[in-house]
Design an enzyme around this catalytic site. Structure first.
Site, PDB file in Angstrom:
ATOM      1  N   ASP A 290      -0.190  -1.897   6.848  1.00 16.79           N
ATOM      2  CA  ASP A 290       0.099  -0.720   6.027  1.00 16.79           C
ATOM      3  C   ASP A 290       1.462  -0.133   6.393  1.00 16.79           C
ATOM      4  O   ASP A 290       1.917  -0.273   7.527  1.00 16.79           O
ATOM      5  CB  ASP A 290      -1.020   0.318   6.258  1.00 16.79           C
TER       6      ASP A 290
ATOM      7  N   HIS B  86       8.061  -4.402   1.300  1.00 13.59           N
ATOM      8  CA  HIS B  86       7.173  -5.575   1.295  1.00 13.59           C
ATOM      9  C   HIS B  86       7.928  -6.819   1.792  1.00 13.59           C
ATOM     10  O   HIS B  86       7.376  -7.641   2.509  1.00 13.59           O
ATOM     11  CB  HIS B  86       6.602  -5.818  -0.105  1.00 13.59           C
TER      12      HIS B  86
ATOM     13  N   LEU C 248      -4.878 -22.882  14.085  1.00 13.94           N
ATOM     14  CA  LEU C 248      -5.066 -21.472  13.699  1.00 13.94           C
ATOM     15  C   LEU C 248      -5.484 -21.424  12.229  1.00 13.94           C
ATOM     16  O   LEU C 248      -4.882 -22.089  11.390  1.00 13.94           O
ATOM     17  CB  LEU C 248      -3.743 -20.700  13.863  1.00 13.94           C
TER      18      LEU C 248
HETATM   19  C1  FPP Z   1       0.707  -2.038   2.353  1.00  4.95           C
HETATM   20  O1  FPP Z   1       1.780  -1.137   2.444  1.00  4.95           O
HETATM   21  C2  FPP Z   1       1.153  -3.388   2.029  1.00  4.95           C
HETATM   22  C3  FPP Z   1       0.796  -4.125   0.916  1.00  4.95           C
HETATM   23  C4  FPP Z   1      -0.118  -3.583  -0.113  1.00  4.95           C
HETATM   24  C5  FPP Z   1       1.348  -5.467   0.652  1.00  4.95           C
HETATM   25  C6  FPP Z   1       1.366  -6.408   1.818  1.00  4.95           C
HETATM   26  C7  FPP Z   1       2.335  -7.506   1.552  1.00  4.95           C
HETATM   27  C8  FPP Z   1       3.187  -8.038   2.468  1.00  4.95           C
HETATM   28  C9  FPP Z   1       3.206  -7.623   3.894  1.00  4.95           C
HETATM   29  C10 FPP Z   1       4.188  -9.056   2.075  1.00  4.95           C
HETATM   30  C11 FPP Z   1       3.717 -10.409   1.748  1.00  4.95           C
HETATM   31  C12 FPP Z   1       2.795 -11.024   2.713  1.00  4.95           C
HETATM   32  C13 FPP Z   1       2.535 -12.350   2.772  1.00  4.95           C
HETATM   33  C14 FPP Z   1       1.401 -12.844   3.603  1.00  4.95           C
HETATM   34  C15 FPP Z   1       3.320 -13.323   2.028  1.00  4.95           C
HETATM   35  P1  FPP Z   1       1.884   0.053   1.397  1.00  4.95           P
HETATM   36  O2  FPP Z   1       2.674  -0.413   0.230  1.00  4.95           O
HETATM   37  O3  FPP Z   1       0.514   0.543   1.067  1.00  4.95           O
HETATM   38  O4  FPP Z   1       2.676   1.109   2.228  1.00  4.95           O
HETATM   39  P2  FPP Z   1       2.576   2.709   2.104  1.00  4.95           P
HETATM   40  O5  FPP Z   1       1.196   3.084   2.519  1.00  4.95           O
HETATM   41  O6  FPP Z   1       3.620   3.188   3.072  1.00  4.95           O
HETATM   42  O7  FPP Z   1       2.895   3.068   0.687  1.00  4.95           O
END
Ligand code: FPP
Length: 248
Positions: free
Chosen positions: A20, A37, A131
């Site tokens: 997060d 992201h 893994l």
């Molecule tokens: C949460 O942060 C993150 C996500 C919903 C997306 C996760 C994606 C990645 C880490 C990139 C791609 C990963 C792979 C495995 C290829 P948020 O957007 O909710 O952050 P916030 O709470 O600060 O708004």
């Protein structure tokens, strides 16, 4: 998989992470959310490598939830493209390192292009044993339980399963990843104290570790901190410590 039981002493066999804080990381820098992201993807690469180095058996990453579709389509489209691109770009390297990729989630509603990239990653790596990298994509903990209940109900209707035979172990067998042990350690970044519909069934006795660090800033030192904290905990699974039993 669970029969292998080859993780070094004190190291969690299965680590699950709620990644997060990507959006906040970007906002703090006046950048669009997708930049967060992209930076989060770089953290994923580091943490997969470190999990290999530590000898962890399984790493589950909350990559996209069923609730994430509520976000603007520009953001959901960009995350999906990032996932597809990462699956293609990382495949050879992950395969070389003995990583088996599996996906938890409702894949049938994703675009054909993403499905194809994920299917290929799963197929190519299916024999790997070092893994298991379980990517939770279009995943919801309640959705997973509902999907298992539907499969079980269909078998009961066809007369292939007796309702009296359904116990916790049987039920677990119909979840998305019956081959994985339950997570030992759940890490959540960016300080929120919620489980956000992640692995609801599997985290019944999982140890939880929360850090205020945003996912794009999460480093190897933070994972080590989490693992060291985990190693100091006494897991009781509803029991009491052996030494306390004399004084009951
Ligand atoms: C949460 O942060 C993150 C996500 C919903 C997306 C996760 C994606 C990645 C880490 C990139 C791609 C990963 C792979 C495995 C290829 P948020 O957007 O909710 O952050 P916030 O709470 O600060 O708004």
């Amino acid at each position: 998989m669970s029969a292998l039981n080859r993780t070094p002493e004190g190291i969690p066999r299965h680590i699950a992470i709620i990644m997060d804080g990507n959006g906040r990381w970007a906002k703090q820098r006046g950048m669009p959310r997708i930049a967060g992201h992209r930076q989060g993807y770089k953290t994923v690469r580091r943490i997969v490598q470190q999990s290999l180095d530590l000898g962890v058996e399984a790493l589950t990453l909350y990559t996209f939830s069923v609730e994430n579709w509520k976000r603007p389509s520009e953001e959901t489209g960009a995350i999906m493209r990032l996932i597809g691109m990462a699956a293609r770009r990382e495949l050879a390297n992950l395969h070389r390192n003995g990583v088996r990729i599996i996906i938890s989630g409702r894949l049938n509603t994703l675009s054909q292009e993403i499905r194809r990239a994920l299917d290929q990653a799963m197929t190519v790596t299916r024999e790997n044993q070092r893994l298991v990298l379980n990517l939770a994509i279009n995943y919801g903990g309640r959705a997973e339980i509902v999907d298992a209940a539907r499969r079980i109900a269909a078998l009961v209707r066809e007369g292939k399963l007796d309702p009296q035979e359904i116990d916790e172990e049987t039920f677990s067998g119909y979840l998305y990843t019956p081959e994985l042990p339950d997570p030992d350690l759940l890490i959540r970044t960016s300080g929120e104290l919620r489980v956000s519909n992640f692995l609801l069934w599997q985290i019944a006795y999982t140890e939880i570790w929360v850090t205020p660090v945003l996912w794009p800033d999460f480093r190897e030192s933070h994972l080590l901190e989490a693992v060291e904290d985990y190693a100091r905990r006494q897991r009781k699974f509803g029991d009491i410590p052996q030494e306390s039993k004399a004084s009951v």
